[in-house]
Design an enzyme around this catalytic site. Sequence first.
Site, PDB file in Angstrom:
ATOM      1  N   SER A 186       0.826  -1.210   0.000  1.00  0.00           N
ATOM      2  CA  SER A 186       0.000   0.000   0.000  1.00  0.00           C
ATOM      3  C   SER A 186       0.862   1.263   0.000  1.00  0.00           C
ATOM      4  O   SER A 186       2.009   1.252   0.463  1.00  0.00           O
ATOM      5  CB  SER A 186      -0.902   0.021   1.234  1.00  0.00           C
ATOM      6  OG  SER A 186      -1.646  -1.169   1.313  1.00  0.00           O
TER       7      SER A 186
HETATM    8  N1  SAH Z   1      -0.773  -5.237   3.850  1.00  0.00           N
HETATM    9  C1  SAH Z   1       0.010  -5.505   2.651  1.00  0.00           C
HETATM   10  C2  SAH Z   1      -0.649  -5.056   1.366  1.00  0.00           C
HETATM   11  C3  SAH Z   1      -1.816  -5.849   1.082  1.00  0.00           C
HETATM   12  S1  SAH Z   1      -2.231  -6.155  -0.607  1.00  0.00           S
HETATM   13  C4  SAH Z   1       1.391  -4.910   2.747  1.00  0.00           C
HETATM   14  O1  SAH Z   1       1.706  -4.230   3.737  1.00  0.00           O
HETATM   15  O2  SAH Z   1       2.188  -5.158   1.834  1.00  0.00           O
HETATM   16  C5  SAH Z   1      -3.604  -7.228  -0.252  1.00  0.00           C
HETATM   17  C6  SAH Z   1      -3.199  -8.637   0.059  1.00  0.00           C
HETATM   18  O3  SAH Z   1      -4.392  -9.308   0.479  1.00  0.00           O
HETATM   19  C7  SAH Z   1      -2.687  -9.400  -1.148  1.00  0.00           C
HETATM   20  O4  SAH Z   1      -1.432  -9.946  -0.862  1.00  0.00           O
HETATM   21  C8  SAH Z   1      -3.739 -10.481  -1.362  1.00  0.00           C
HETATM   22  O5  SAH Z   1      -3.208 -11.696  -1.831  1.00  0.00           O
HETATM   23  C9  SAH Z   1      -4.322 -10.640   0.033  1.00  0.00           C
HETATM   24  N2  SAH Z   1      -5.668 -11.211   0.083  1.00  0.00           N
HETATM   25  C10 SAH Z   1      -6.701 -11.056  -0.793  1.00  0.00           C
HETATM   26  N3  SAH Z   1      -7.776 -11.736  -0.381  1.00  0.00           N
HETATM   27  C11 SAH Z   1      -7.441 -12.342   0.789  1.00  0.00           C
HETATM   28  C12 SAH Z   1      -8.121 -13.203   1.693  1.00  0.00           C
HETATM   29  N4  SAH Z   1      -9.403 -13.595   1.491  1.00  0.00           N
HETATM   30  N5  SAH Z   1      -7.463 -13.637   2.775  1.00  0.00           N
HETATM   31  C13 SAH Z   1      -6.170 -13.267   3.018  1.00  0.00           C
HETATM   32  N6  SAH Z   1      -5.472 -12.471   2.191  1.00  0.00           N
HETATM   33  C14 SAH Z   1      -6.094 -12.007   1.091  1.00  0.00           C
END
Ligand code: SAH
Length: 230
Positions: A81
């Site tokens: 993010s």
């Molecule tokens: N917090 C992260 C950025 C998140 S991007 C950071 O600091 O880098 C969103 C992430 O959520 C992605 O890696 C994606 O694979 C994950 N994601 C999407 N759906 C999800 C779910 N149902 N359960 C767990 N993770 C999920």
Amino acid sequence: MPALAIAAVLCGDAATAAEAIDWEAARVRMVDEQIRARGVRDTRVLDAMRRVPRHLFVPEPQRARAYDDRPVPIGRGQTISQPYIVAFMTEALDVAPHHRVLEIGTGSGYQAAILAELARDVYTIEIIPELAERARRTLSSLGYRNVHVRVGNGYLGWPEHAPYDRIVVTAAPEKVPSALLEQLRIGGLMAIPVGTGIQELLVLRRTATGTETLQTLPVRFVPMRGTPRE
Ligand code: SAH
């Protein structure tokens, strides 16, 4: 043979340029120009964002972009993010040193590291095994022992360690998953982007009788995957 030689020279140049970057200065600038300038004032959050080496959470080819004012690709179609959004959500959660925090969407592990600087324990769930594994390695190489990474579907939360004082969701569901609300301590806070396309970043407080909801910013997170199983 000449083509190989040219490739080697180009790689050499790129590596030298990357090594010349003063990462700490880049972090100080990021905090001043992107985060303080937009109104984040919590010194614990600002200090954590100055400490955590964000570039190490970004894959090598993107590293020079790590402190830019935007999300950066981390592979598998996912992103780390924008720094301001990480700071805003972390400040909104008002994390205390005794807190246990649940994060949905580990991604690069960066948000988890920021939380780990402020809380007692961070439990974080990632649905893509390869990203979870990379985040685990990054976090452990930096010495974070209070972050626990698990591969799974975040819609279900992580009931074994509930209730959580704080929950942060970094992928967007269409509505607040009921399992996450159930795993939030009464009085606890959750920051979560909700909706499709442009989402609303909500900050919820669980009360004895229900929830109080504050709408904060319009945001754009990747959609949450998997089945809600509501
Ligand atoms: N917090 C992260 C950025 C998140 S991007 C950071 O600091 O880098 C969103 C992430 O959520 C992605 O890696 C994606 O694979 C994950 N994601 C999407 N759906 C999800 C779910 N149902 N359960 C767990 N993770 C999920």
